[in-house]
Design an enzyme around this catalytic site. Structure first.
Site, PDB file in Angstrom:
ATOM      1  N   HIS A  13       0.842  -1.205   0.000  1.00 22.12           N
ATOM      2  CA  HIS A  13       0.000   0.000   0.000  1.00 22.12           C
ATOM      3  C   HIS A  13       0.876   1.253   0.000  1.00 22.12           C
ATOM      4  CE1 HIS A  13      -4.076   1.832   1.104  1.00 22.12           C
ATOM      5  NE2 HIS A  13      -3.235   2.863   1.082  1.00 22.12           N
ATOM      6  N   HIS A  15       1.112   4.930  -2.417  1.00 18.07           N
ATOM      7  CA  HIS A  15       0.547   5.720  -3.506  1.00 18.07           C
ATOM      8  C   HIS A  15       1.675   6.319  -4.339  1.00 18.07           C
ATOM      9  CE1 HIS A  15      -3.743   5.779  -2.263  1.00 18.07           C
ATOM     10  NE2 HIS A  15      -3.203   5.481  -1.078  1.00 18.07           N
ATOM     11  N   ASP A  17       1.659   8.759  -6.433  1.00 20.66           N
ATOM     12  CA  ASP A  17       1.702  10.220  -6.417  1.00 20.66           C
ATOM     13  C   ASP A  17       2.059  10.773  -5.041  1.00 20.66           C
ATOM     14  OD1 ASP A  17      -0.668   9.186  -5.565  1.00 20.66           O
ATOM     15  OD2 ASP A  17      -1.963  10.507  -6.720  1.00 20.66           O
ATOM     16  N   GLY A 162     -10.361   7.705  -1.638  1.00 22.84           N
ATOM     17  CA  GLY A 162     -11.063   8.972  -1.478  1.00 22.84           C
ATOM     18  C   GLY A 162     -11.911   9.013  -0.217  1.00 22.84           C
ATOM     19  N   HIS A 191      -9.960   1.106  -0.071  1.00 26.17           N
ATOM     20  CA  HIS A 191      -9.715   1.925   1.118  1.00 26.17           C
ATOM     21  C   HIS A 191     -10.990   1.909   1.954  1.00 26.17           C
ATOM     22  CE1 HIS A 191      -6.278   3.573  -1.087  1.00 26.17           C
ATOM     23  NE2 HIS A 191      -5.918   4.239  -0.003  1.00 26.17           N
ATOM     24  N   GLU A 194     -10.477   3.508   7.260  1.00 24.08           N
ATOM     25  CA  GLU A 194      -9.347   4.363   7.651  1.00 24.08           C
ATOM     26  C   GLU A 194      -9.853   5.433   8.606  1.00 24.08           C
ATOM     27  OE1 GLU A 194      -5.789   7.108   5.674  1.00 24.08           O
ATOM     28  OE2 GLU A 194      -7.464   6.429   4.418  1.00 24.08           O
ATOM     29  N   HIS A 215      -6.038  -0.050   5.023  1.00 23.81           N
ATOM     30  CA  HIS A 215      -6.145   0.509   6.374  1.00 23.81           C
ATOM     31  C   HIS A 215      -7.068  -0.361   7.243  1.00 23.81           C
ATOM     32  CE1 HIS A 215      -3.873   4.019   5.063  1.00 23.81           C
ATOM     33  NE2 HIS A 215      -4.718   4.111   4.032  1.00 23.81           N
ATOM     34  N   ASP A 273       2.247   4.167   2.709  1.00 27.77           N
ATOM     35  CA  ASP A 273       1.129   4.949   2.202  1.00 27.77           C
ATOM     36  C   ASP A 273       1.615   6.076   1.282  1.00 27.77           C
ATOM     37  OD1 ASP A 273      -1.540   5.489   1.813  1.00 27.77           O
ATOM     38  OD2 ASP A 273      -1.848   6.483   3.736  1.00 27.77           O
ATOM     39  N   ASP A 274       2.200   7.138   1.865  1.00 30.62           N
ATOM     40  CA  ASP A 274       2.656   8.293   1.075  1.00 30.62           C
ATOM     41  C   ASP A 274       3.975   8.824   1.644  1.00 30.62           C
ATOM     42  OD1 ASP A 274       0.225   9.001  -0.784  1.00 30.62           O
ATOM     43  OD2 ASP A 274      -0.626   8.617   1.188  1.00 30.62           O
TER      44      ASP A 274
END
Length: 337
Positions: A13, A15, A17, A162, A191, A194, A215, A273-274
């Site tokens: 998991h 992302h 971007d 989202g 998702h 979360e 999550h 995640d990010d």
């Protein structure tokens, strides 16, 4: 396996971007004549990264700018929205949008090329997951078609990301996309849980037929649902540092839902995640698990093996991945995994 820096990890998991190096953003921003909020790595990070908890809504605003860490990860599934990376214009009316700088199809093709180049350069296996967005149901049917088109070209699954307050059942295109994905043998993750309540997880499992949950922390608020998912060996893609910074989990790390999953021998993975937005690496999450949650090296081995087993690779490639893990961990090798 070294204490404090784990080798041979599986990340399910992350992302795309939210994982691009800031140097890359600056390079291509300058090359394309794009105005960025800063012209140095340090300056850019001040705009896109943070280290203190904020709300999930504030976190999502960080993606106004488009951004993995190779720290022992041998397999990664990177996810992204082809439409967002194509810079499709989103209007207040969800079904009203304009084309962006690229088509979503062109984005997927380019990302595939990049992932293949990265595999060769870093000796890592990389696959991708295409995201539907809850607030843009009109994109979902195109997303599943892109999954079908590129199913044998790095793309391994579909995701729904989202705002969880937007019920997927409200928009039939999300459900249609997932039904088509299941019909075509495309793997499915969602998702859910979360920041949303357990009913969002139940929707993901019962309606969208999710095979993994992104999550899922708040599933613990519904004990019967949680026990059912334990029995079904549902895989949870857990992101500890992310859950802290997005305020998805507002307890101390010692009381984080992950502690319950660990004690219950649940099926889960640890993920960033990010990493760009959170200014972290996968070792940040492993350190938290070790220092604040009492994780042992044996548990790290177990969770990575479970991550490999829950990956969306074809069975032959999955067995090869598991072999690498067993070999790296010094475990008894077997032809049956």
């Amino acid at each position: 396996m070294e204490r404090g820096h784990w080798k041979c990890m599986v990340e399910l998991h992350v992302h795309l971007d939210g994982a691009i190096k800031p140097e890359t953003i600056l390079y291509f921003g300058k090359k394309r004549g794009k105005q960025l909020p800063a012209d140095t790595v340090e300056g850019l990070l001040q705009h896109v990264s943070y280290s203190e908890p904020i709300s999930l809504t504030e976190f999502l605003e960080k993606f106004s700018f488009y951004m993995p860490a190779i720290e022992g990860v041998i397999y990664v599934e990177a996810r992204y929205s082809p439409h967002l990376l194509a810079n499709c214009k989103v209007h207040p009316i969800p079904w009203n949008q304009e084309e962006g700088d690229l088509t979503p199809d062109e984005v997927v093709s380019l990302v595939n090329r990049g992932l293949k180049a990265g595999e060769k350069a870093f000796n890592i296996k990389a696959r991708s997951i295409l995201c539907c967005m809850r607030h843009m149901p009109s994109w979902s049917l195109e997303v599943v078609e892109l999954c079908k088109k590129y199913q044998n070209d790095t793309v391994v699954a579909i995701d729904l990301a989202g705002d969880e307050l937007i019920n997927a059942e409200t928009y039939p295109d999300h459900r249609k996309a997932y039904e088509e994905a299941e019909r075509c043998g495309i793997h499915r993750t969602v998702h859910a849980g979360e920041v949303g309540p357990p009913k969002v997880v139940k929707e993901a499992v019962n309606i969208l037929k999710a095979e993994r949950i992104g999550h899922g922390y708040h599933v613990l608020e519904d004990e019967s649902l949680y026990k059912r998912l334990l029995e079904e060996n549902m895989h949870f893609e857990i992101c500890p540092w992310s859950s802290h910074l997005t305020s998805a989990c507002q307890t101390s790390f010692s009381k984080h839902p992950l502690v319950r999953l660990m004690k219950d021998a649940a099926n889960y993975s640890l993920n960033t995640d990010d990493p760009l937005i959170f200014n972290s690496t996968v070792n940040t999450d492993y350190k938290i698990a070790r220092d604040c949650m009492g994780f042992t090296d044996e548990e790290f081995k177990r969770l990575n093996i479970n991550a490999a087993k829950s990956s969306f690779l074809p069975e032959k490639e999955k067995k090869e991945l598991l072999y690498k893990l067993y070999e790296a961990y010094g475990m008894v090798q077997s032809t049956e995994f």
